[in-house]
Scaffold this motif. Structure first.
Motif, mmCIF file in Angstrom:
data_model
loop_
_atom_site.group_PDB
_atom_site.id
_atom_site.type_symbol
_atom_site.label_atom_id
_atom_site.label_comp_id
_atom_site.label_asym_id
_atom_site.label_seq_id
_atom_site.Cartn_x
_atom_site.Cartn_y
_atom_site.Cartn_z
ATOM 1 N N LEU A 3 -19.412 -22.883 22.233
ATOM 2 C CA LEU A 3 -19.115 -23.791 21.130
ATOM 3 C C LEU A 3 -19.706 -23.238 19.834
ATOM 4 N N SER A 4 -18.837 -22.990 18.862
ATOM 5 C CA SER A 4 -19.282 -22.455 17.574
ATOM 6 C C SER A 4 -19.958 -23.558 16.762
ATOM 7 N N GLU A 5 -20.625 -23.158 15.697
ATOM 8 C CA GLU A 5 -21.268 -24.139 14.805
ATOM 9 C C GLU A 5 -20.223 -25.104 14.251
ATOM 10 N N GLN A 6 -19.066 -24.575 13.848
ATOM 11 C CA GLN A 6 -17.989 -25.421 13.327
ATOM 12 C C GLN A 6 -17.392 -26.277 14.443
ATOM 13 N N GLY A 7 -17.274 -25.716 15.644
ATOM 14 C CA GLY A 7 -16.739 -26.458 16.777
ATOM 15 C C GLY A 7 -17.593 -27.652 17.157
ATOM 16 N N ARG A 8 -18.905 -27.543 16.941
ATOM 17 C CA ARG A 8 -19.811 -28.664 17.231
ATOM 18 C C ARG A 8 -19.504 -29.877 16.363
ATOM 19 N N GLU A 9 -18.905 -29.635 15.198
ATOM 20 C CA GLU A 9 -18.573 -30.719 14.278
ATOM 21 C C GLU A 9 -17.287 -31.446 14.674
ATOM 22 N N VAL A 10 -16.545 -30.899 15.629
ATOM 23 C CA VAL A 10 -15.266 -31.488 16.054
ATOM 24 C C VAL A 10 -15.534 -32.479 17.181
ATOM 25 N N GLN A 11 -15.191 -33.729 16.950
ATOM 26 C CA GLN A 11 -15.371 -34.780 17.952
ATOM 27 C C GLN A 11 -14.183 -34.814 18.896
ATOM 28 N N VAL A 12 -14.435 -35.188 20.143
ATOM 29 C CA VAL A 12 -13.367 -35.412 21.114
ATOM 30 C C VAL A 12 -13.125 -36.917 21.146
ATOM 31 N N LEU A 13 -11.923 -37.328 20.736
ATOM 32 C CA LEU A 13 -11.588 -38.749 20.654
ATOM 33 C C LEU A 13 -11.161 -39.287 22.016
ATOM 34 N N GLN B 231 -11.014 -19.052 31.762
ATOM 35 C CA GLN B 231 -10.564 -18.234 32.894
ATOM 36 C C GLN B 231 -11.370 -18.477 34.172
ATOM 37 N N GLN B 232 -12.503 -19.195 34.084
ATOM 38 C CA GLN B 232 -13.288 -19.501 35.273
ATOM 39 C C GLN B 232 -12.974 -20.891 35.824
ATOM 40 N N GLY B 233 -12.018 -21.583 35.224
ATOM 41 C CA GLY B 233 -11.589 -22.885 35.721
ATOM 42 C C GLY B 233 -12.403 -24.072 35.236
ATOM 43 N N SER B 234 -13.282 -23.884 34.249
ATOM 44 C CA SER B 234 -14.122 -24.973 33.758
ATOM 45 C C SER B 234 -13.400 -25.775 32.683
ATOM 46 N N ALA B 235 -13.200 -27.077 32.945
ATOM 47 C CA ALA B 235 -12.578 -27.946 31.946
ATOM 48 C C ALA B 235 -13.493 -28.122 30.735
ATOM 49 N N ASP B 236 -14.813 -28.194 30.962
ATOM 50 C CA ASP B 236 -15.759 -28.331 29.845
ATOM 51 C C ASP B 236 -15.671 -27.148 28.896
ATOM 52 N N LEU B 237 -15.609 -25.937 29.447
ATOM 53 C CA LEU B 237 -15.535 -24.751 28.595
ATOM 54 C C LEU B 237 -14.173 -24.633 27.919
ATOM 55 N N ALA B 238 -13.115 -25.097 28.574
ATOM 56 C CA ALA B 238 -11.790 -25.112 27.947
ATOM 57 C C ALA B 238 -11.777 -26.104 26.779
ATOM 58 N N ARG B 239 -12.482 -27.234 26.940
ATOM 59 C CA ARG B 239 -12.602 -28.195 25.836
ATOM 60 C C ARG B 239 -13.368 -27.582 24.669
ATOM 61 N N ASN B 240 -14.426 -26.828 24.972
ATOM 62 C CA ASN B 240 -15.161 -26.136 23.905
ATOM 63 C C ASN B 240 -14.238 -25.202 23.136
ATOM 64 N N HIS B 241 -13.416 -24.454 23.858
ATOM 65 C CA HIS B 241 -12.475 -23.538 23.218
ATOM 66 C C HIS B 241 -11.515 -24.310 22.318
ATOM 67 N N ALA B 242 -11.007 -25.452 22.807
ATOM 68 C CA ALA B 242 -10.098 -26.283 22.002
ATOM 69 C C ALA B 242 -10.794 -26.782 20.739
ATOM 70 N N ARG B 243 -12.062 -27.168 20.851
ATOM 71 C CA ARG B 243 -12.818 -27.628 19.674
ATOM 72 C C ARG B 243 -13.001 -26.495 18.670
ATOM 73 N N ASN B 244 -13.283 -25.292 19.163
ATOM 74 C CA ASN B 244 -13.423 -24.133 18.267
ATOM 75 C C ASN B 244 -12.115 -23.847 17.541
ATOM 76 N N LEU B 245 -11.002 -23.916 18.269
ATOM 77 C CA LEU B 245 -9.696 -23.664 17.650
ATOM 78 C C LEU B 245 -9.371 -24.740 16.619
ATOM 79 N N ALA B 246 -9.694 -25.985 16.922
ATOM 80 C CA ALA B 246 -9.448 -27.083 15.976
ATOM 81 C C ALA B 246 -10.272 -26.892 14.703
ATOM 82 N N ALA B 247 -11.503 -26.440 14.850
ATOM 83 C CA ALA B 247 -12.351 -26.199 13.678
ATOM 84 C C ALA B 247 -11.733 -25.151 12.764
ATOM 85 N N LYS B 248 -11.080 -24.150 13.339
ATOM 86 C CA LYS B 248 -10.411 -23.127 12.522
ATOM 87 C C LYS B 248 -9.250 -23.711 11.725
#
Length: 94
Positions: free
Chosen positions: A20-30, A49-66
């Motif tokens: 989770l990037s610094e900007q990604g931490r600012e993205v809330q999951v509604l 790629q390891q099947g973790s939903a939590d880490l996939a959510r982190n990736h989505a938050r990072n992408l949203a921050a961009k």
């Protein structure tokens, strides 16, 4: 040689999309789709790629921050063997 190895390892860690990037931490999951006080900034697909939903959510938050979003609403989580994908809409909310 050790310093080159260190830089390569550091770069690999820094570019991990599941961290989770610094900007990604600012993205809330509604928990629910937002009302009219939010503007859609785009769609994102987080993956791990390891099947973790939590880490996939982190990736989505990072992408949203961009996209300059400050919230996401997850529409679907798809486990597919070793890969998990999280589909979400990115929002800028007041």
């Amino acid at each position: 040689m050790k310093s080159i190895f260190f830089l390569v390892v550091l770069a690999a860690c820094a570019s991990n999309p599941a961290t989770l990037s610094e900007q990604g931490r600012e993205v809330q999951v509604l928990a629910s789709k937002p009302a009219t006080e939010c503007t859609v900034m785009g769609k994102v697909v987080g993956e791990n790629q390891q099947g973790s939903a939590d880490l996939a959510r982190n990736h989505a938050r990072n992408l949203a921050a961009k996209l300059r979003a400050n919230a996401i609403f997850i529409t679907q989580e798809v486990p597919n063997g070793q890969t998990t994908q999280v589909f979400a809409t990115a929002y800028q909310c007041e």
